[in-house]
Structures are given as C-alpha cells and as structure tokens.
Write a protein that holds these residues in place. Structure first.
Motif, mmCIF file in Angstrom:
data_model
loop_
_atom_site.group_PDB
_atom_site.id
_atom_site.type_symbol
_atom_site.label_atom_id
_atom_site.label_comp_id
_atom_site.label_asym_id
_atom_site.label_seq_id
_atom_site.Cartn_x
_atom_site.Cartn_y
_atom_site.Cartn_z
ATOM 1 N N ILE A 107 1.149 -4.227 -5.968
ATOM 2 C CA ILE A 107 2.603 -4.349 -5.226
ATOM 3 C C ILE A 107 2.005 -3.896 -3.611
ATOM 4 O O ILE A 107 2.453 -4.186 -2.797
ATOM 5 C CB ILE A 107 3.520 -3.467 -5.683
ATOM 6 C CG1 ILE A 107 4.045 -4.028 -6.907
ATOM 7 C CG2 ILE A 107 4.502 -2.923 -4.630
ATOM 8 C CD1 ILE A 107 5.079 -3.247 -7.640
ATOM 9 N N ILE A 108 1.157 -2.729 -3.605
ATOM 10 C CA ILE A 108 0.672 -2.091 -2.231
ATOM 11 C C ILE A 108 -0.137 -3.169 -1.461
ATOM 12 O O ILE A 108 0.232 -3.277 -0.253
ATOM 13 C CB ILE A 108 0.037 -0.770 -2.352
ATOM 14 C CG1 ILE A 108 0.985 0.234 -3.230
ATOM 15 C CG2 ILE A 108 -0.661 -0.174 -1.297
ATOM 16 C CD1 ILE A 108 0.279 1.774 -3.580
ATOM 17 N N SER A 109 -1.195 -3.497 -2.331
ATOM 18 C CA SER A 109 -1.858 -4.399 -1.355
ATOM 19 C C SER A 109 -1.337 -5.861 -1.171
ATOM 20 O O SER A 109 -1.280 -6.299 0.236
ATOM 21 C CB SER A 109 -2.899 -4.856 -2.230
ATOM 22 O OG SER A 109 -3.734 -5.989 -1.996
ATOM 23 N N ILE A 124 1.955 -18.050 -0.128
ATOM 24 C CA ILE A 124 2.120 -18.109 -1.699
ATOM 25 C C ILE A 124 1.198 -16.775 -2.386
ATOM 26 O O ILE A 124 1.612 -16.416 -3.399
ATOM 27 C CB ILE A 124 1.444 -19.534 -2.076
ATOM 28 C CG1 ILE A 124 2.383 -20.540 -1.677
ATOM 29 C CG2 ILE A 124 1.483 -19.508 -3.498
ATOM 30 C CD1 ILE A 124 1.885 -21.974 -1.664
ATOM 31 N N VAL A 125 0.053 -16.709 -2.058
ATOM 32 C CA VAL A 125 -0.696 -15.696 -2.438
ATOM 33 C C VAL A 125 -0.115 -14.463 -2.466
ATOM 34 O O VAL A 125 -0.175 -13.471 -3.328
ATOM 35 C CB VAL A 125 -2.099 -15.614 -1.990
ATOM 36 C CG1 VAL A 125 -2.963 -14.446 -2.424
ATOM 37 C CG2 VAL A 125 -2.839 -16.961 -2.175
ATOM 38 N N VAL A 126 0.362 -13.907 -1.140
ATOM 39 C CA VAL A 126 0.611 -12.658 -1.197
ATOM 40 C C VAL A 126 2.148 -12.235 -1.976
ATOM 41 O O VAL A 126 2.425 -11.220 -2.570
ATOM 42 C CB VAL A 126 0.823 -12.063 0.316
ATOM 43 C CG1 VAL A 126 -0.531 -12.058 0.741
ATOM 44 C CG2 VAL A 126 1.638 -12.910 1.141
ATOM 45 N N VAL A 132 2.534 -9.698 -5.032
ATOM 46 C CA VAL A 132 3.772 -8.591 -5.108
ATOM 47 C C VAL A 132 4.324 -8.823 -6.407
ATOM 48 O O VAL A 132 4.859 -7.783 -7.183
ATOM 49 C CB VAL A 132 4.497 -8.563 -4.117
ATOM 50 C CG1 VAL A 132 5.564 -7.439 -4.108
ATOM 51 C CG2 VAL A 132 3.683 -8.140 -2.517
ATOM 52 N N VAL A 133 5.034 -9.986 -6.437
ATOM 53 C CA VAL A 133 5.909 -10.360 -7.807
ATOM 54 C C VAL A 133 5.117 -10.026 -9.082
ATOM 55 O O VAL A 133 5.549 -9.468 -10.123
ATOM 56 C CB VAL A 133 6.290 -12.014 -7.644
ATOM 57 C CG1 VAL A 133 6.926 -12.334 -9.007
ATOM 58 C CG2 VAL A 133 7.199 -12.241 -6.563
#
Length: 364
Positions: free
Chosen positions: A17-19, A58-60, A64-65
C-alpha cells in the motif's frame, strides 16, 4: 504457521500500500522509469515505451488494491497468486538492473526514497520470502469482516485509486518529493557545500615489474614503482555528497545563463520538455498567462529540450514574445509533471508551481 501468515500479511499488505500510494501520487514519474526499463539499453523492448503511462497506472493501482485485499482478506487465493506474480516480476527487474548496472534507481518508492539496485533487489527477496509464507499458508488468510463490507471496501479502494490516479495526472502530484518543490531554492539545491564529504575511491594500479604483472592499491596517488605502467582500475568505496539537483541548466546556443535567470526577483518559467508533444490547449492558456505576467513586471522565459524548428513553429502559432532556453529533457520532466507547466520563482526560490490545467490558480 498462523502466526507467520498473520505477520507476513500485515508486513506485505502495508508495504504494498505504501509503495503503491507513493507511485500512484506520481504515475507520470513512474512511467518515465518504465520507459527507462523498456529502452534499448536495458530490456530492449522499446515498442512498449508509448504505453508506459497506461502500464504505470495499471501496475500502481493493482499494487495498492492488492495490499488492501490482503489486509481485509478479500479473495485470498487470487490476491496471493497476484502478489506472487508481481514480486517475481519486480525481483527479476531489480536483479537485472543491479547485476548489469543498467538502472541506478528502481523507482520502487518514487522520489520519496532512493534505493540502489542491490538494495531494491534485497528488499524484493525479503518480500518474496514473506509472500511464499502467504502462498503456502493461504488457508489461514481469512476475511476480517463479513462478505458485504469486505466487498464494499475492496470496491471502494479500487474506485478511489482510479480517481486519485486521474486527479494527479490532470493536476500535479499531491505531495512533491523532488528538489523543485514549492519552497525549495534551486540555487541552494544545485550548490556543493564546502564541507561536503568527498567520495572515497580505491585505485588498483597494474605495472610490469621484471616481466611480471603486479598490482598496487592506493587511494589515488600514483605509486612509486620501478616498472612499466600497464593500467589502472578504480572502485568507489563510499559515495560522496551529491547536491539534490545535478542536471538543471538554462542555456542559449552559446552560453549558460542559469545563475543570471535564477537571480531574478520575479521570474515566470514555462516548462515544456517537448514542444512537439505539448498539449495545444495548455500552450494556448499558458501563453495568455505569460502576456499578463510580462505586463506586471515579470521576467518570462521558456525551458525546453526541443530544437529551433519546434520553437519557431510554436512561436508562429502562439505569437509569444519571450525566449525559450535549452535544458535537459530528463531534468525538465523532473521540474514539473506537466507538459507544459509553469513555475514562479524569486531569487531561485519556487513560489508557485501549476499544471496547465490549473493556470488560473497562478496568482500574479
């Protein structure tokens, strides 16, 4: 196993989540990093470069999800398999860039935290261990809530990530971690302090002594050896201090005018790393603002990496009366995440910075 899974679940979920949020705050910056990976010098898949921004988002968002899904226990098998796939992919990238010394910063935490390639690879290996624990203990990943609230939280997190990614792309990153943020002084960020620690290097000299090659190690001084010099290899033992800004300059075809321009009391700097790919609507809005700024006593300049032909074409299209100076494209992409964008400076200090969509927020 339950305890190991619980610990791994929290660590992996929070870190993802942080990254992911750090990169989601600046998806354009992460897309530049992906373009670097896709380039012919690294992975040699340049056909993906035009799609870097879409892949970045899409990646980020997925990152997070997945972190949220893991913490709330939504679809455990899908989540753990997806985490495993992502970490294997990231571990390959960081190992490749570290081993072949291709990419100096992996971009795992955007501009918030710089990691060397080997630090990034080590981080991914540790994460891989925790995800393997989740993989083999997936039956212990239970939902925290009942089915309805778990599904609602999962859906809301996905929608919020999409909205936030779109918002920062249409404006600017909500949090600016770069050395050009509001309040920073560019002159200070480009200056090397007198007491700054210097790099520590080791020099291995090779000499032919009586027909035999011998090595002599020094800290830089030429060794006193009765023999024929063959070669020398250098190794950095400890990196020295580097100022936050290394590659920013304001140049004409014949001279560097960086210090002169940054000494201005009232400077409006219009930044477009590429005039050919700049948003036409944005250029029109910014040119109108530039005329207003000039009438109020501001020194107005443009910065671009584009050549003379692009400058002449834009000047003919928008009829502006200020000069576009040269600057490195990578530096301009770092200055402002917009093409075009605008900064107001006073004596080198950034007072305002806006995306072209927010040009009306620039107060003169």
């Amino acid at each position: 196993m339950k305890i190991l899974v619980a610990i791994s679940r929290i660590l992996v979920g929070v870190l993802f989540i942080i990254s992911g949020l750090i990169k989601l705050n600046d998806p354009l910056g992460f897309s530049y990093k992906l373009q670097e990976y896709f380039s012919t010098d690294v992975l040699n898949i340049p056909f993906l470069e035009p799609y870097a921004l879409g892949i970045s988002v899409i990646v980020v968002v997925f990152e997070v999800v997945l972190g949220v899904f893991l913490l709330i226990g939504y679809k455990p098998k899908f989540t753990v398999w997806s985490l495993f796939g992502m970490i294997v992919f990231f571990t390959f990238l960081t190992f490749y860039s570290a081993y072949f010394d291709k990419v100096k910063d992996c971009g795992c935490f955007g501009d918030a935290l710089k990691l060397t390639p080997w630090e990034s690879f080590t981080k991914d290996v540790i994460l891989l261990v925790f995800i393997l624990i989740l993989f083999f203990g997936v039956k212990h990943v239970k939902p925290v809530f009942t089915k309805l609230p778990t599904t609602v939280i999962a859906l809301v997190s996905f929608i919020w990530c999409l909205w936030f990614g779109y918002h920062v792309l249409m404006h600017l990153p909500s949090v600016d971690f770069r050395a050009y943020k509001i309040g920073d002084n560019l002159i200070e960020n480009m200056t090397m302090p007198e007491d700054a620690p210097k790099a520590i290097q080791e020099f291995t000299w090779t000499f032919n002594v009586n027909g035999e090659e011998k090595e002599f190690v020094t800290n830089g001084s030429y060794p006193s050896v009765d023999g024929e010099y063959v070669g020398v290899e250098t190794k950095i033992i400890k990196e020295g201090y580097q100022p936050p800004i290394l590659d920013f300059s304001i140049e004409t075809d014949s001279e560097d005018v960086t210090q002169e321009m940054l000494a201005e009391d009232k400077l409006i700097m219009i930044v477009s790393y590429s005039l050919d790919s700049a948003e036409k609507e944005g250029l029109a809005a910014i040119m109108d603002k530039a005329k207003e700024a000039a009438s109020k006593g501001y020194k107005v300049i443009g910065l671009t990496a584009s050549g003379p032909e692009a400058k002449e074409r834009i000047k003919a299209d928008y009829n502006y009366d200020f000069d576009f100076y040269l600057c490195d494209e990578k530096a301009l992409k770092t200055v402002v995440r917009a093409n075009p964008g605008v900064l107001e400076l006073s004596k080198g200090t950034v007072l305002q910075k806006v995306h072209w969509n927010d040009i009306d927020d620039l107060k003169l």
